[in-house]
Scaffold this motif. Structure first.
Motif: not given
Length: 967
Positions: A360-362, A427-433
């Protein structure tokens, strides 16, 4: 049916898909409230599968809820997973298909309908492990043969070949604008250029640079493949005709994991307008490649794959998921290979073994699908189960170029967004844990070269000038040249082709672009081509005395360099296609011009070679070239243009272009966006188009191969490749309660860490083995034995090969040997011969073992073989988890000594006879009583962990359990 949590009506789970009301799906995102939103994407796929396949037996409601509670249950519970499909290669696929054919026979004999016997899920079998290299010839087109003397051997081999190769002149394939027939011109023999004509190299049409006829060597090997494996191939073709849910990808199409990636992957399954995520398990460790497409998949053993085909789930410990956050922007000079290898190295250091990795990530959107699949393909290198890249816009663009039509792509996108399996890169909001997060800053990944004398001596490109200066100063050795300070700036003038040039320390005199190992990645070869194009357009040139060359790894590389339009620009800079084979790496480069050699020797110049190969030892390229650097293909071109390695590529110009303007590397280096665009449009689309055509047309030999079409396979009793196994000999409609094992002898007394390689037949068949004796009695010569892998469809060969490993240490024998003692007679025999005698005498056998029995790779015959040898139980100190499950799946009881006990502490010699009592009603983890013929009594734990395992054992294993379902 899945029982939804309180407050969520079940009917809300099955929904219609937005603008496609006829298409239905399980909207699992509505189960569990916010818990689902925090799950890693890979765990969401597991959860969807558990909901869709919940039947209360194989998959229970508690299994689904455990997955939903992943945050607290990871590493603590076992969960079932029902993949959408399986992929097999032929070595592991043939025993599975033979079992299905035998099951049809058994169901018919028991009064059932054999037509109903089919795999429970789609299975694709790729015939890619049958090819053996009977004929080969390493050669370089248009270069002297450095080895010499091979022509007579090749001629002899040609006479032995059953294939008569047609003349190598063929008509043009009809490409637009071709000016005549494509043929192979005779090479010039003037000036002693050739010691012998070089054959078997790819021949290119001179007008469009595509391979024309197939090399003779390829045709010979393919002919041998079909001849040697005809029985197996006929069986595969029969299987593809009569079984539902089976497709066979014939020989000469491609490797299993590559075909899976390029042709078989669906991303989203659609069956009768019902949608669900694509997922796969397969018998290849590189099955993880498809993770780069957002498809959950990994490699498992043959017996697990067969179980899935039988309709049973794969069981795994609910894994930790390591989030790999990619941030920053990669250096403009960093190639895809730099990025892939750097990420692989950091994941290896992060200890991700046995875990899921999810990206994940930009920085993820900077990686092409080719980059992602390469990273996922490296899973075995860093030990992760899989490396998952959720589907995003980059994936969709890739699918567009691989033949997915617009309507299908719209459905895929709409569905994945509805179930929250689509990664929003904006959007990077709401990334899983995640269980833990590993951060990798792409900005920290810088390009390296290796040299000047050893490939392990890496030098950052931005430090190249400084490092070379240090090498001049350093004492002669692994890096140093010990050039006196007053001579380090010496310049030697030289006349060449009417012009004067100046040679100095660090001057480049050899530059070779080679598509080899890591550099076979299309992106790096295209980067070299695009850089050459921009360089030529800017007015840059390569000095004519530099020995430049382009050696593609295959005709396909030439094809995509040509179709992308960059080949003429490489040629303009002197990088002409010289042929296909190992060239500059192994010293097969043309001599430097005499004037250049003399100047180097006269001035004691440390001249340099730069190549994108694998070998750079001092003097390897040429005896007067002391410094040699391994670099990526675009950097090879860059250093050739600069003419020296004593340059800071960030601050100094490569040269002077049109209108006297200084041109820097940054001016002509292709951007990642440019590379991805060309790669997708010119490389990926043409590769997928070609593969699709091969898949649809098949090949001539496969199409002409005759195979039966009967519902039941007509077993040939004379066959030594395909034989009906005896797994179903005792099939009955109702299961028999577990019977006690009475007065069993110990077949083998083994120590700790006995691996599946010790147990399972593998490799060549030794001439003195029981399998060799069997084949010899069938009239075969040792030359015709083939391998155990090729004969996996013959249980008689495989049973004889079980425990035939020469490294097997049986405590009865006292030294490594595939032998044991038959106690009633006292004879020392091959393991099979002893087991055969026990079976004839009606005496059951067991195995005694130490810790970690069944360690290593999952192998189906490590369980099937002992079963057919008559082994009823294994009594060990501990087991490898997967192998324990496989023993149960075939019908062998895995028993474990109580803590602190083992044969030594109990005073067991293994020469006793053992009686094991099974109660009428078994329960998970129960303790069984064991008595010996010497009067000793002790207890052991029956390692059945759940009701499903007990049921399978009660039915005599998974094969018999499924067969009874068809009755």
């Amino acid at each position: 049916l899945f029982v939804s949590p309180p407050g969520i009506p079940y009917q809300t789970v099955i929904e219609a898909l937005g603008n496609y009301p006829q298409k239905k799906f399980y909207n699992v995102s509505k189960l569990g409230g916010t818990k689902y939103d925090t799950l890693p994407y890979s765990i969401r796929v597991l959860f969807e599968s558990s909901v869709r396949n919940c039947d209360g037996f194989l998959v229970k409601e508690t299994d689904a809820m455990n997955i939903l509670d992943w945050k607290t249950k990871q590493n603590n519970v076992e969960v079932p997973f029902c993949p959408a499909r399986v992929v097999l290669q032929d070595f592991t696929g043939i025993p599975a298909m033979v079992d299905f054919a035998a099951m049809r026979e058994a169901v018919r004999n028991a009064g059932g309908d054999p037509v109903k016997v089919n795999p429970a899920c789609p299975a694709d079998l790729t015939v890619d492990h049958s090819l053996q290299i009977d004929f080969s010839k390493c050669a370089i087109q248009n270069a002297p043969n450095p080895g010499g003397g091979d022509s007579q051997k090749a001629a002899a081999a040609s006479k032995l070949s059953p294939l008569k190769v047609q003349p190598r002149k063929v008509p043009c394939r009809g490409q637009t604008g071709c000016k005549g027939p494509c043929g192979a011109a005779e090479p010039s023999r003037s000036s002693g250029q050739f010691s012998a004509q070089i054959e078997n190299t790819p021949i290119l049409c001179p007008f469009h640079l595509q391979p024309v006829p197939e090399p003779e060597t390829v045709l010979k090997n393919q002919e041998m493949e079909f001849g040697r494996n005809r029985e197996r191939l006929q069986f595969f073709k029969w299987s593809s005709k009569v079984f539902k849910n089976i497709s066979v990808i014939p020989p000469e199409t491609g490797m299993a994991h590559q075909v899976n990636l390029e042709y078989l992957s669906r991303v989203v399954f659609e069956v009768k307008d019902f949608l669900y995520p694509d997922s796969v398990v397969g018998t290849d460790s590189h099955m993880t490649m498809v993770n780069g497409l957002g498809i959950l998949g990994w490699g498992v053993g043959g017996i697990e794959t067969e179980a899935v085909m039988l309709g049973m789930p794969v069981t795994l410990t609910l894994p930790e998921v390591v989030g790999c956050e990619l941030t920053g922007t990669a250096s403009p000079l960093a190639t895809s290979i730099d990025i892939v290898l750097s990420i692989t190295k950091q994941l290896r250091q992060a200890d991700v073994a046995g875990k899921f990795v999810e990206f994940f990530g930009s920085g993820v959107s900077q990686l092409s699908v080719a980059d992602r699949t390469t990273i996922a393909n490296m899973c075995p290198e860093y030990g992760a189960i899989l490396s998952f890249f959720p589907v995003d816009n980059v994936t969709l663009r890739h699918l567009k170029h691989t033949g997915f039509d617009k309507a299908r792509l719209e459905v895929i996108e709409a569905y994945l967004k509805a179930v929250k399996l689509f990664r929003n890169e904006e959007s990077s909001s709401g990334e899983p844990e995640y269980s833990q997060v590993v951060q990798i800053n792409l900005s920290s990944i810088i390009p390296y070269v290796s040299g000047p004398k050893r490939s392990q001596d890496r030098v950052a490109v931005n430090n190249m000038k400084t490092d070379f200066q240090a090498c001049l100063n350093e004492k002669a050795g692994v890096k140093g040249f010990q050039i006196a300070a007053e001579k380090q700036n010496d310049v030697v003038p030289v006349q060449y082709e009417g012009n004067e040039y100046q040679l100095s320390h660090g001057c480049v005199v050899i530059a070779a672009v080679i598509s080899c190992t890591n550099n076979c990645n299309p992106s790096v070869m295209l980067a070299a081509g695009l850089l050459a194009k921009k360089a030529v357009e800017a007015g840059l040139v390569v000095k004519p005395y530099i020995r430049t060359s382009l050696s593609p790894g295959s005709g396909m590389v030439t094809h995509y360099l040509s179709s992308s339009g960059v080949l003429p620009y490489l040629s303009k800079l002197g990088f002409e296609v010289v042929g296909y084979g190992c060239s500059t790496c192994v010293g097969n480069t043309a001599p430097l011009p005499e004037a250049i050699r003399n100047a180097i020797k006269q001035g004691d110049i440390v001249a340099c070679g730069v190549l994108s190969g694998t070998k750079n030892f001092e003097g390897r390229l040429c005896d007067c070239v002391r410094a040699n650097y391994l670099a990526s293909p675009p950097l090879v071109v860059a250093y050739a243009i600069a003419g020296t390695v004593r340059i800071d590529l960030e601050t100094e110009p490569l040269g002077v272009g049109i209108n006297g303007k200084s041109i820097y590397l940054r001016d002509i280096w292709p951007t990642r966006k440019e590379l991805h665009t060309v790669e997708e449009e010119c490389v990926i689309s043409s590769m997928f188009k070609e593969l699709k055509e091969r898949m649809e047309k098949g090949n001539k030999r496969w199409n002409l191969l005759e195979a039966p079409e009967s519902t039941l396979f007509p077993w040939d009793l004379k066959s030594t490749y395909i034989r009906c196994p005896s797994f179903f000999d005792k099939l009955a409609k109702e299961p028999v309660p577990p019977q006690p094992i009475e007065n069993a002898h110990v077949l083998l007394y083994l120590g700790d860490s006995v691996t599946t390689d010790h147990i399972s037949p593998a490799g060549s068949i030794a001439r003195s083995s029981a399998a060799a004796k069997y084949l010899t009695n069938k009239g075969l010569t040792p030359r015709e034995f083939n391998s155990y892998g090729a004969r996996r469809g013959n249980d008689a060969v495989m049973t004889r090969g079980t425990f035939a490993n020469i490294k097997l240490l049986n405590k009865f024998i006292g030294k490594p040997a595939p032998k044991t003692i038959h106690f009633p007679s006292g004879q020392t025999l091959d393991v099979f011969e002893a087991a055969e005698l026990y079976q004839k005498e009606g005496i059951p056998v067991i195995i005694l073992a130490g810790k970690k029995y069944g360690l290593g790779s999952s192998r189906d015959w490590a369980a099937k073989g002992p079963f057919l040898l008559g082994v009823k139980a294994v009594l060990a100190e501990s087991y490898e988890k997967v192998h324990r499950s496989q023993l149960i799946g075939i019908g062998i009881a895995p028993l474990q000594f109580l803590p602190g006990q083992n044969p030594a502490t109990l005073g067991l010699t293994g020469r006793e006879q053992f009686s094991i009592l099974f109660p009428q009603e078994l329960s998970p983890g129960m303790t069984l009583d064991i008595k010996t013929s010497t009067g000793k009594a002790f207890s052991a734990v029956a390692l059945f962990e759940n009701a499903m395992e007990l049921t399978l054992y009660k039915y005599g294993g998974s094969l018999n359990f499924v067969a009874r379902r068809f009755l």
